[in-house]
Design an enzyme around this catalytic site. Structure first.
Site, PDB file in Angstrom:
ATOM      1  CG  HIS A   1     -14.408  27.118  24.552  1.00  0.00           C
ATOM      2  ND1 HIS A   1     -15.049  25.928  24.783  1.00  0.00           N
ATOM      3  CD2 HIS A   1     -15.306  27.927  23.957  1.00  0.00           C
ATOM      4  CE1 HIS A   1     -16.286  26.002  24.324  1.00  0.00           C
ATOM      5  NE2 HIS A   1     -16.467  27.218  23.818  1.00  0.00           N
TER       6      HIS A   1
ATOM      7  N   PRO B   1       0.831  -1.224   0.000  1.00  0.00           N
ATOM      8  CG  PRO B   1      -0.810  -1.576   1.631  1.00  0.00           C
ATOM      9  CD  PRO B   1       0.496  -2.116   1.131  1.00  0.00           C
TER      10      PRO B   1
ATOM     11  CD  GLN C   1       6.263  -1.681  -3.099  1.00  0.00           C
ATOM     12  OE1 GLN C   1       6.214  -1.867  -4.310  1.00  0.00           O
ATOM     13  NE2 GLN C   1       6.570  -2.649  -2.253  1.00  0.00           N
TER      14      GLN C   1
ATOM     15  CD  GLU D   1     -12.204  23.949  26.056  1.00  0.00           C
ATOM     16  OE1 GLU D   1     -12.209  24.740  27.023  1.00  0.00           O
ATOM     17  OE2 GLU D   1     -13.199  23.772  25.316  1.00  0.00           O
TER      18      GLU D   1
ATOM     19  CB  CYS E   1     -18.861  27.513  26.531  1.00  0.00           C
ATOM     20  SG  CYS E   1     -19.382  28.740  25.324  1.00  0.00           S
TER      21      CYS E   1
HETATM   22  N1  GLN Z   1     -24.696  27.176  22.607  1.00  0.00           N
HETATM   23  C1  GLN Z   1     -24.148  28.150  23.477  1.00  0.00           C
HETATM   24  C2  GLN Z   1     -23.998  29.518  22.817  1.00  0.00           C
HETATM   25  O1  GLN Z   1     -24.020  29.593  21.608  1.00  0.00           O
HETATM   26  C3  GLN Z   1     -22.808  27.687  24.031  1.00  0.00           C
HETATM   27  C4  GLN Z   1     -21.762  27.560  23.003  1.00  0.00           C
HETATM   28  C5  GLN Z   1     -20.579  26.762  23.475  1.00  0.00           C
HETATM   29  O2  GLN Z   1     -20.656  26.051  24.455  1.00  0.00           O
HETATM   30  N2  GLN Z   1     -19.471  26.836  22.769  1.00  0.00           N
HETATM   31  O3  GLN Z   1     -23.840  30.484  23.494  1.00  0.00           O
END
Ligand code: GLN
Length: 542
Positions: A514, A189, A191, A516, A380
């Site tokens: 966010h 694969p 090759q 994260e 969020c």
């Molecule tokens: N749905 C929600 C908003 O639009 C939260 C969005 C999210 O968690 N990223 O505000």
């Protein structure tokens, strides 16, 4: 002088091209070079913002408000270099640009074609905004042989031809399947995939071969010979127990050396990989374990929460513990008895999300965390649901809801139509297109002095990334605060609650942004370190 490295994939998708690119970027960076990583995605969406997370995984948001492919998350986590809008392009974006130019008359009457107009736009993107970068690594999404990938492959071929082969390198990632009946790793694969690339005019300079077992010398020789690459440029990509092993494994095989040799660089300093070894040590030898429930909606595709699970791992690294995740569909909490599932977890996290399905289950999860004093982290949507929970059950606002689900009697969470970004007023209406009309990217947040988050951050102002349409309604602030839910972070104009925390609870924090997205293994996000720390504390109580 900027050099360009193109990473393509062959045989099958999901081989980890993003991680491979991020790892090579990290190795070059560890040798002192300035790197940028870019992703060229062949799909027709302008960006992944409107795609379902269950199809395409998470949408990674950059500081400058771009909704991008999740691979940019890997790039940032591995190199710490913040991504920008300029680092992710799709067929949709390229065509939008080309069509806008055509309408504007920029092509002076020419017939607009894939070659040269589309390929020119692709090449412009590759070379744009490179500043003083030493290496730009461009990953091409999809697999060689896909129809939609052709303009991109043609674009990178032309690019290499134009800048010269001493400034461009092509790396191809393939799979070596093991066939048990033959007892062999199969090279065919690979090759074929290289032949496919060759037919498009691209001769790879190195091959990354993913496999579940070591590559025997004979197979390596065969691949090198048939695919026309040096033997030591056939790099083995073995499955590993943690992604943070990948840069080290590549280095041990001399991958970065092969890349430098290609570019004629023989005086590069040895890479400093100390921080990678330190992370590995912590991941492999944790001193304990905590169990965190992630109560979400897209739990059947974990890529939908990629940055989140990484950030929790980073929180574990900071506390020297292993973080076990229980992924739970929030909808189940809309039935009686299901909350039992949360009884032996040390922390509950409700992540971002959209839409009404499962929302009440998230409210229930927040209520459980509040009543049982289990650490709660609402991100969020998870913050919005926690606010609704407290509004209904502590502040006595019975009709509390979010206008995201239709008209609410008490719009504790509502659509915001105007807000300030720095000095500029931004606007949206409920009629706007879905794509790119949210509050997106990094916004400043003032942390309320004396709050728990002020202590966690150790800062008065923070910049965090947003991606949402709805906001906690500031008009309910007094009622919520009297019930114990304090607004602990606000937009600079004081109009948008950015952080809430519950008084008298060991750890109950909701954030409208966010966090994260900014966490890194070397620099775990303070909120994640603190949340996992609270979970460790909780685990010692039970
Ligand atoms: N749905 C929600 C908003 O639009 C939260 C969005 C999210 O968690 N990223 O505000």
């Amino acid at each position: 002088m900027t050099r360009f490295i193109f990473i393509t994939g062959g045989v099958v998708s999901s081989l980890g091209k993003g991680l491979a690119s991020a790892s090579l970027g990290a190795l070059l960076q560890a040798r002192g070079y300035k790197v940028r990583l870019r992703k060229l995605d062949p799909y027709i969406n302008v960006d992944p913002g409107t795609m379902s997370p269950t199809q395409h995984g998470e949408v990674f948001v950059t500081d400058d408000g771009a909704e991008t492919d999740l691979d940019l998350g890997h790039y940032e986590r591995f190199t710490g270099v913040p991504s920008r809008q300029a680092d992710n392009v799709t067929t949709g974006r390229i065509y939008s640009t080309v069509i806008a130019r055509e309408r504007h008359g920029d092509y002076l009457g020419a017939t607009v074609q894939v070659i040269p107009h589309v390929t020119d736009a692709i090449k412009e993107f590759i070379a744009a905004d490179c500043d003083d970068t030493d290496f730009v690594l461009c990953e091409i999404g999809g697999t060689v042989g896909d129809i939609e990938g052709l303009p991109f492959l043609e674009g990178i071929r032309q690019f290499g031809n134009e800048v010269g082969r001493d400034r461009a390198m092509y790396i191809h990632l393939t799979l070596l399947p093991y066939i048990p009946t033959a007892g062999e790793l199969k090279t065919k694969p690979t090759q074929h995939s290289v032949k496919e690339l060759l037919s498009l005019g691209i001769q790879p300079d190195a091959l990354l071969c993913r496999s579940d077992r070591p590559l025997p010398p004979e197979e390596r020789r065969k691949i090198a010979q048939f695919c026309n690459v040096q033997g030591d440029a056939v790099i083995e990509g073995l499955d590993v127990d943690t992604i943070y092993q990948v840069p080290i494994s590549y280095h041990q095989q001399g991958f970065d050396q092969v890349v430098l040799r290609h570019f004629g660089i023989d005086d590069a300093p040895e890479p400093d990989l100390t921080r990678w070894f330190e992370i590995l040590e912590r991941i492999r030898k944790p001193e304990g374990e905590v169990r965190i429930a992630v109560v979400g909606k897209y739990t059947n595709l974990l890529d939908a929460y990629k940055s989140l699970s990484e950030a929790l791992t980073h929180g574990g690294i900071a506390n020297n513990v292993k973080v076990e995740l229980d992924w739970i569909e929030s909808e189940i909490f809309e039935q009686d008895g299901a909350l039992e599932k949360l009884e032996d977890v040390n922390g509950i996290l409700v992540p971002g999300g959209f839409g009404e399905r499962g929302a009440e289950g998230k409210v229930e999860a927040a209520r459980f965390a509040r009543e049982h004093k289990v650490p709660y982290f609402g991100i969020c949507f998870g913050m919005q649901m926690a606010v609704i929970e407290v509004a209904r059950n502590l502040a006595g606002i019975k009709g509390a809801g979010s206008t995201e689900f239709g008209p609410a009697k008490e719009p504790v969470v509502g659509l915001l139509t105007e807000w300030l970004r720095g000095e500029e007023l931004e606007r949206r209406t409920s009629e706007d297109n879905l794509g790119g009309t949210m509050r997106l990217g990094a916004y400043e947040c003032n942390v309320v002095p004396g709050s728990k988050v002020a202590e966690i951050y150790g800062a008065k102002t923070v910049f965090e990334r947003h991606r949402h349409r709805y906001e906690v309604n500031i008009n309910y602030r007094d009622q919520l605060e009297q019930a114990g839910l304090k607004v602990a972070g606000l937009s600079p104009d004081g109009g948008l609650p950015e952080i809430v925390e519950l008084a008298g609870h060991p750890w109950f924090i909701g954030v409208q942004f966010h966090p994260e997205l900014k966490s890194k293994p070397f620099e775990p996000h303070p909120l994640f370190s603190s949340f996992v720390g609270a979970a460790v504390h909780q685990s010692r109580l039970v």
